[in-house]
Design a protein around this motif. Structure first.
Motif, short mmCIF file in Angstrom:
data_model
loop_
_atom_site.label_atom_id
_atom_site.label_comp_id
_atom_site.label_asym_id
_atom_site.label_seq_id
_atom_site.Cartn_x
_atom_site.Cartn_y
_atom_site.Cartn_z
N TYR A 52 0.84 -1.19 0.00
CA TYR A 52 0.00 0.00 0.00
C TYR A 52 0.87 1.24 0.00
N ARG A 53 0.42 2.25 -0.73
CA ARG A 53 1.10 3.54 -0.76
C ARG A 53 0.23 4.55 -0.04
N GLN A 54 0.86 5.31 0.86
CA GLN A 54 0.12 6.33 1.60
C GLN A 54 0.03 7.61 0.78
N GLN A 55 -1.17 8.15 0.72
CA GLN A 55 -1.38 9.42 0.05
C GLN A 55 -0.67 10.50 0.85
N GLN A 56 0.01 11.41 0.16
CA GLN A 56 0.75 12.46 0.87
C GLN A 56 -0.17 13.29 1.74
N ASN A 57 0.32 13.61 2.92
CA ASN A 57 -0.37 14.48 3.88
C ASN A 57 -1.75 13.98 4.27
N SER A 58 -1.96 12.66 4.28
CA SER A 58 -3.24 12.12 4.72
C SER A 58 -3.04 10.71 5.25
N ASN A 59 -4.10 10.15 5.75
CA ASN A 59 -4.05 8.78 6.26
C ASN A 59 -4.76 7.82 5.30
N ILE A 60 -4.77 8.14 4.03
CA ILE A 60 -5.41 7.31 3.02
C ILE A 60 -4.35 6.47 2.33
N PHE A 61 -4.63 5.16 2.19
CA PHE A 61 -3.69 4.24 1.56
C PHE A 61 -4.33 3.64 0.32
N PHE A 62 -3.51 3.42 -0.72
CA PHE A 62 -3.98 2.82 -1.96
C PHE A 62 -3.18 1.57 -2.24
N LEU A 63 -3.87 0.53 -2.72
CA LEU A 63 -3.22 -0.72 -3.08
C LEU A 63 -2.38 -0.50 -4.33
N GLU A 64 -1.13 -0.94 -4.29
CA GLU A 64 -0.20 -0.77 -5.42
C GLU A 64 0.39 -2.11 -5.79
N ASP A 65 0.89 -2.20 -7.00
CA ASP A 65 1.58 -3.39 -7.45
C ASP A 65 3.00 -3.40 -6.87
N ARG A 66 3.41 -4.53 -6.30
CA ARG A 66 4.71 -4.62 -5.65
C ARG A 66 5.86 -4.37 -6.62
N THR A 67 5.78 -4.93 -7.82
CA THR A 67 6.88 -4.76 -8.78
C THR A 67 6.99 -3.32 -9.25
N ASN A 68 5.84 -2.66 -9.43
CA ASN A 68 5.88 -1.24 -9.83
C ASN A 68 6.46 -0.37 -8.73
N MET A 69 6.07 -0.65 -7.49
CA MET A 69 6.61 0.11 -6.36
C MET A 69 8.12 -0.11 -6.23
N LEU A 70 8.56 -1.35 -6.44
CA LEU A 70 9.98 -1.65 -6.35
C LEU A 70 10.76 -0.92 -7.43
N SER A 71 10.27 -0.93 -8.66
CA SER A 71 10.99 -0.25 -9.74
C SER A 71 11.00 1.27 -9.53
N GLU A 72 9.88 1.83 -9.05
CA GLU A 72 9.84 3.27 -8.76
C GLU A 72 10.83 3.63 -7.65
#
Length: 99
Positions: free
Chosen positions: A51-71
């Motif tokens: 999960y990636r946390q939205q900046q300046n908030s407590n909202i999280f979004f489901l993300e792809d692990r491989t995309n997060m790793l490459s980013e």
């Protein structure tokens, strides 16, 4: 009244301009954080959710692990390049200042 008014202790001291050393220390800490993120993401099992946390908030979004790793790896590479450029510019300044 003697207690009224501004004391010398209460006045804000002038803030010196940020130096290259302070900037390199900040970059160093960002690089450390990014290394940890890359390490943690690379050690996750394939089916784990990230999960990636939205900046300046407590909202999280489901993300792809491989995309997060490459980013994260790309961000780490950019930070390292910036740090290396900063270090090179500092050594150049020192060399030009020497007689």
């Amino acid at each position: 009244m003697p207690g009224c008014g501004v004391r010398a202790d209460d006045r804000a001291a002038p803030v010196p301009p940020p130096t290259a050393t302070a900037h390199s220390e900040a970059l160093g800490s960002k690089i450390k954080e990014q290394k940890i993120i890359v390490d943690e993401l690379s050690n996750l099992k394939k089916n784990r959710k990230v999960y990636r946390q939205q900046q300046n908030s407590n909202i999280f979004f489901l993300e792809d692990r491989t995309n997060m790793l490459s980013e994260s790896k790309n961000t780490l590479d950019e930070l390292r390049k910036e740090y290396q450029a900063l270090e090179n510019s500092e050594t150049t300044k020192v060399k030009t200042q020497l007689p």
